[in-house]
Design a protein around this motif. Structure first.
Motif, PDB file in Angstrom:
ATOM      1  N   ARG A  86       1.167  -1.607  -0.263  1.00  0.00           N
ATOM      2  CA  ARG A  86       0.258  -0.062   0.401  1.00  0.00           C
ATOM      3  C   ARG A  86       0.564   1.207  -0.100  1.00  0.00           C
ATOM      4  N   GLN A  90       1.090   0.324  -5.469  1.00  0.00           N
ATOM      5  CA  GLN A  90       0.547  -0.989  -5.527  1.00  0.00           C
ATOM      6  C   GLN A  90      -0.411  -1.319  -5.268  1.00  0.00           C
ATOM      7  N   THR A  91      -0.656  -2.486  -6.319  1.00  0.00           N
ATOM      8  CA  THR A  91      -2.250  -3.773  -6.064  1.00  0.00           C
ATOM      9  C   THR A  91      -1.147  -4.607  -6.195  1.00  0.00           C
ATOM     10  N   GLN A  93      -1.905  -8.707  -7.456  1.00  0.00           N
ATOM     11  CA  GLN A  93      -2.591  -9.934  -8.003  1.00  0.00           C
ATOM     12  C   GLN A  93      -1.571 -11.583  -7.906  1.00  0.00           C
ATOM     13  N   THR A 114      -5.352  -3.691  -1.131  1.00  0.00           N
ATOM     14  CA  THR A 114      -3.202  -4.062  -1.752  1.00  0.00           C
ATOM     15  C   THR A 114      -3.500  -5.311  -2.657  1.00  0.00           C
ATOM     16  N   ILE A 115      -5.365  -6.448  -2.565  1.00  0.00           N
ATOM     17  CA  ILE A 115      -5.516  -7.472  -3.714  1.00  0.00           C
ATOM     18  C   ILE A 115      -6.180  -7.057  -4.379  1.00  0.00           C
ATOM     19  N   GLU A 116      -5.165  -6.911  -5.468  1.00  0.00           N
ATOM     20  CA  GLU A 116      -6.725  -6.730  -6.867  1.00  0.00           C
ATOM     21  C   GLU A 116      -7.915  -7.540  -7.236  1.00  0.00           C
ATOM     22  N   SER A 117      -6.163  -9.372  -7.122  1.00  0.00           N
ATOM     23  CA  SER A 117      -6.763 -10.532  -7.450  1.00  0.00           C
ATOM     24  C   SER A 117      -6.479 -12.144  -6.924  1.00  0.00           C
ATOM     25  N   LEU A 134     -12.302 -10.648  -0.202  1.00  0.00           N
ATOM     26  CA  LEU A 134     -12.325 -10.380  -1.124  1.00  0.00           C
ATOM     27  C   LEU A 134     -13.018 -11.849  -2.339  1.00  0.00           C
ATOM     28  N   ARG A 137     -13.186 -11.448  -6.060  1.00  0.00           N
ATOM     29  CA  ARG A 137     -11.351 -11.219  -6.725  1.00  0.00           C
ATOM     30  C   ARG A 137     -10.864 -12.261  -6.440  1.00  0.00           C
TER      31      ARG A 137
END
Length: 139
Positions: A86, A90-91, A93, A114-117, A134, A137
């Motif tokens: 964070r 950034q995030t 994947q 922080t977790i995009e996928s 989540l 995601r």
């Protein structure tokens, strides 16, 4: 006055329990193989059968792992790891073949930031609140 010693987090288990349904004839065949001493028990038979199939398809599995850029094995994310992500703006994947573990100290808000996928082929260990946050995601 009792001293309090910090407790270390329990390491993740090295296996995941699954349940399967088998037909009576297949189960009878397995029991016969166990009774004849080929395997020590039903679980031994099933694990051996699974390993044999994974070995038979080993090259294809290696190619897929490479193509999908999957992390093989155990990948753990602590609150400190995600705070650093964070702070860098950034995030992530996350793609794991094995066990993905998100620390119990990670808040749902931090995970969402922080977790995009998250793609896990195997098992995901995280708090129920983080898993719930989540849901959209997780692939």
């Amino acid at each position: 006055m009792a001293s309090s010693t910090p407790t270390k987090p329990k390491p993740p288990p090295d296996s995941e329990k699954i349940t399967i349904n088998l037909g009576y004839v297949d189960l009878g065949h397995i029991d016969l193989m166990v009774a004849e001493g080929f395997y020590s028990n039903r679980t031994d038979f099933i694990r051996t059968a699974i390993r044999n199939q994974l070995t038979a398809h080993g090259e294809v599995l290696r190619q897929v792992v490479t193509r999908k850029t999957l992390v093989l094995g155990l990948q753990h994310f602590s609150a400190a790891d995600l705070e650093a992500v964070r702070a860098a703006g950034q995030t992530l994947q996350i793609r794991v073949l094995g066990l993905a573990s998100i620390g119990v100290e990670v808040s749902p808000e931090l995970a969402l930031a922080t977790i995009e996928s998250l793609t896990v082929l195997g098992a995901l260990h995280a708090s129920p609140a983080v898993k719930s946050a989540l849901t959209g995601r997780i692939h």
